[in-house]
Design an enzyme around this catalytic site. Structure first.
Site, PDB file in Angstrom:
ATOM      1  N   ASP A 264       0.309  -1.013   0.146  1.00 53.84           N
ATOM      2  CA  ASP A 264      -0.107  -0.230  -0.135  1.00 53.84           C
ATOM      3  C   ASP A 264       1.156   1.487  -0.041  1.00 53.84           C
ATOM      4  O   ASP A 264       1.749   0.755   0.191  1.00 53.84           O
ATOM      5  CB  ASP A 264      -1.036  -0.086   1.413  1.00 53.84           C
ATOM      6  CG  ASP A 264      -2.041   0.706   1.024  1.00 53.84           C
ATOM      7  OD1 ASP A 264      -2.336   2.040  -0.218  1.00 53.84           O
ATOM      8  OD2 ASP A 264      -3.537   0.187   1.554  1.00 53.84           O
TER       9      ASP A 264
HETATM   10  C1  BGC Z   1      -4.949   3.027  -0.166  1.00 56.69           C
HETATM   11  C2  BGC Z   1      -5.567   2.028  -1.151  1.00 56.69           C
HETATM   12  C3  BGC Z   1      -5.003   3.250  -2.800  1.00 56.69           C
HETATM   13  C4  BGC Z   1      -4.052   3.228  -2.784  1.00 56.69           C
HETATM   14  C5  BGC Z   1      -3.604   3.582  -3.759  1.00 56.69           C
HETATM   15  C6  BGC Z   1      -3.759   4.054  -0.238  1.00 56.69           C
HETATM   16  O1  BGC Z   1      -3.521   5.259   0.290  1.00 56.69           O
HETATM   17  O2  BGC Z   1      -4.703   2.452   1.308  1.00 56.69           O
HETATM   18  O3  BGC Z   1      -6.350   1.664  -0.999  1.00 56.69           O
HETATM   19  O4  BGC Z   1      -4.759   1.492  -3.774  1.00 56.69           O
HETATM   20  O5  BGC Z   1      -3.564   4.369  -1.773  1.00 56.69           O
HETATM   21  O6  BGC Z   1      -4.227   5.062  -4.343  1.00 56.69           O
END
Ligand code: BGC
Length: 720
Positions: A264
């Protein structure tokens, strides 16, 4: 554990790479078209791409832009390896479908798949090859803002959602120009965040982990999900980004997942803040050892892996393994053969079809919670007052993660009603702002209510009040909305409350005093038209709650599949499991949702009174439309194992069926229940099919009093 094949052209590519280029393939950079984490704004990615320091991008879309960056990767880097382009295409790309929690309310795998397919086509046409979806976190805590992004409280719903979304995004052939790689996220337990606070720790029993939180991911893997994203949280002290037992041993080892693990946003670097790594080198080593292939936005692999290698903390073979997996995904996506295959502007044809699909999905997501004295559908010619801050808020209708869907292409409730009703049939008054300070005119709203036959009161949350980092300790009506509602209710006209929300809202007093309540959630591009159709009776509401709707915040977490207590709630008995101040039951149970008219369910029956290992039960129940309106009705199948070596939940969902019935029609719904489905994890957490009675129940929701019931026996296993 499956190891990526090092042969073929990806093996050759690997052999030609410097360490920096290898780490580049493991690095995902953000562009600046959307911000989804801290410190996202940079245009340095261009130079980094040229230098071979980036293998994938996020937050960049649009055929022209993607093509140009891809050209740089292919033509100006030493090895010419194309980039992956990822984005959070969660519930639509240009066409915005209802938020996932809303779409879950349709209880329709086919619809879930079709909207994902449409989203994939639009995203791929915009140059994207990867989505960070589906989000499969079972969530039982409406304080947690991300409950909006997933399919709700039940693991079976999440499992079916997982499979449908993976099929929809990836299509039959991942290399096809209209397919994008799915990323099942967030593995695992993210929805169990302590006190409903995003990014907080999760402590889940081994049983709950295996029975509730892991199964949707197992199904996503079985459906062929190309990627998986570990969650931000720690699980009993081990951050998921570094969770070797779950990522490397379970996911890759036991489940055979050979796709790509994408961290993440900044999560590898955050291992330092979690307190399990002293520096980036250690953080990078932990994540790589756990099997995380791509570092999203942390720079931890770039900065930390060389040091980790120097210190001999890890072996370069681990880096190679991860690079091979990334290259294999690029190959599967067809990028190595045809880097520019995606990124053709969408033709007007499909877009029109997608708008129709968005309307269908929105219509199917709306949940009618109550409808006293059949105040809905609206009678022809009624004078309407459309009141509230969510009545004409097209941008808000999109919810969180609305992809590339423009606010101006979204139909608000007011616009939908205006388009559907003769001129002059409604007046509109905003009343108050959604939250906090803003221009207010409660008096004008009350005057509008007085002059009307019926009030449509549009209240709820702003889109940004649910989603990531949007947790609410008091998930009720924000700002001065309650005050507005009280004033409008006091005007004495019947009030139809329309709730815009990404979670069940705790608004019991206002709900109790409203004649009808329709949950619109964040219904997407065509939401306003869908709401108008349902209000006018052109469509019969059919959505069902995929989450229990609490009476009060203090009931949270609340879900139907709880285990029995030794002291079941009894208002007459003091020492029982209850609250002194609020009921134990939710305001509306999982599965609740009314339609216009009346459906009757009868004669629940099983093909046999006994079933043995390897066998199957065929269960039937008759459904009749006894009302005057055609409609879609969903019937849920539950089981209850009353005596087992491990206490089983008071209800376990085992399936659902939906049927369309004309007035006067009757049909038989059929469910197949393999004996396996009656097994559970025994005291040692091994699957166990135990001899004894099982109750089979069917009905419109998890409200036990509405369920038909019969019972079967699991026969003694003759082999043991
Ligand atoms: C989120 C994810 C997301 C990623 C990319 C993160 O902060 O937890 O769900 O896919 O950002 O945008």
């Amino acid at each position: 554990m499956p190891r990526p094949a090092a042969g073929g052209r990806i093996g050759v590519l690997l052999g030609a790479m410097t360490l920096a280029e290898k780490i580049g393939q493991l690095t995902m950079q953000t562009a600046d078209m959307a911000i989804s984490g801290p410190g996202g704004l940079t245009s340095e990615y261009l130079d980094a791409v040229r230098a071979g320091g980036v293998g994938s991008m996020l937050n960049l879309w649009g055929a022209g832009r993607v093509r140009e960056l891809q050209r740089i990767a292919v033509e100006e880097t030493r090895l010419g390896i194309p980039l992956l382009f990822g984005f959070d295409v969660v519930h639509g790309h240009r066409t915005v479908f209802p938020v996932p929690l809303a779409e879950a309310a349709a209880f329709d795998s086919d619809l879930w798949e079709r909207t994902a397919r449409a989203a994939a086509l639009e995203a791929a046409a915009d140059g994207l090859s990867l989505t960070f979806a589906p989000m499969l976190d079972v969530a039982r805590d409406p304080r947690w803002g991300r409950i909006v992004e997933g399919p709700g409280e039940d693991p079976l719903v999440a499992r079916r959602f997982a499979a449908a979304k993976v099929r929809g995004f990836q299509g039959g052939d991942l290399a096809a120009h209209g397919s994008i790689a799915a990323t099942a996220k967030h593995l695992v337990g993210y929805g169990a965040a302590l006190a409903g606070r995003d990014y907080a720790q999760a402590d889940i029993s081994e049983r709950e982990l295996r029975e509730v939180y892991l199964p949707p991911f197992a199904d996503a893997v079985a459906a062929g999900a190309a990627a998986i994203m570990p969650s931000f949280n720690d699980l009993a002290g081990v951050p998921m980004t570094a969770h070797r037992p779950l990522l490397r041993d379970l996911l890759r080892g036991q489940w055979g997942f050979d796709g790509v693990l994408i961290s993440d946003y900044n999560a590898i670097a955050e291992l330092v803040q979690h307190g399990v790594a002293a520096d980036f080198a250690e953080a990078a080593a932990l994540a790589l050892e756990a099997g995380v292939d791509i570092d999203m936005m942390a720079g931890a692999y770039t900065q930390g892996l060389p040091a980790a290698l120097e210190r001999r903390r890890i072996d370069v073979a681990l880096v190679d393994e991860a690079v091979l997996r990334v290259l294999a995904l690029k190959e599967r996506l067809g990028l190595l053969d045809d880097p520019f295959g995606r990124g053709v502007e969408p033709s007007p044809g499909p877009e029109k079809a997608h708008r129709a699909l968005a309307r269908e999905a929105a219509r199917r997501s709306l949940v009618l919670l109550k409808n006293d004295a059949d105040v809905l559908p609206l009678r022809e010619g009624a004078r309407l007052a459309v009141i509230g801050p969510l009545a004409d808020a097209p941008g808000e209708m999109r919810g969180s993660w609305y992809g590339a869907g423009p606010a101006e292409e979204t139909v608000s409730i007011l616009q939908g009603l205006r388009a559907a009703l003769p001129e002059g049939s409604l007046v509109h008054a905003r009343g108050v702002a959604i939250d906090g300070e803003g221009p207010e005119d409660i008096a004008a709203a009350v005057a509008a209510a007085r002059a009307a036959d019926i009030v449509l009161l549009c209240l709820g949350e702003a889109a940004a009040m649910s989603g990531e980092a949007a947790c609410r300790a008091e998930p009720g009506l924000p700002g001065r909305q309650e005050e507005l509602a009280e004033a409008v209710l006091a005007a004495g006209r019947p009030v139809v409350l329309l709730l815009a929300c990404g979670r069940p809202l705790v608004a019991s007093r206002i709900i109790a005093r409203s004649a009808a309540v329709l949950v619109t959630w964040f219904p997407g591009s065509e939401g306003g038209h869908a709401v108008a159709e349902v209000l006018r009776g052109r469509a019969n509401p059919s959505g069902r709650l995929p989450v229990s709707w609490p009476v009060a915040t203090g009931q949270i977490p609340i879900f139907f599949a709880r285990r029995p207590t030794g002291r079941p709630a009894d208002p007459e008995l003091h020492y029982t499991s209850k609250y002194l101040d609020v009921p134990t039951e939710p305001l509306f149970p999982f599965g609740h949702g009314l339609s216009y008219g009346r459906f009757a369910l009868e004669d629940l029956r099983c093909s046999a009174g006994e079933v043995a290992a390897g066998g199957r039960l065929d269960i039937e129940v008759d459904l009749a439309n006894e009302g005057t309106v055609a409609g879609l009705q969903t019937v849920f199948l539950f089981i209850r194992d009353p005596v087992a070596s491990v206490a089983r939940p008071v209800l376990e969902l085992k399936g659902w069926q939906t049927a369309w019935l004309e007035p006067g029609d009757r049909t038989t719904l059929r469910f197949e229940l393999p004996a396996d489905e009656l097994a559970f994890l025994g005291p040692d957490l091994a699957p166990l099919l135990e001899e004894g009675g099982i109750e089979i129940l069917a009905g419109p929701s998890a409200d036990r009093s509405l369920l038909l019931s019969t019972s079967v026996r699991v026969a003694k296993d003759r082999e043991h």
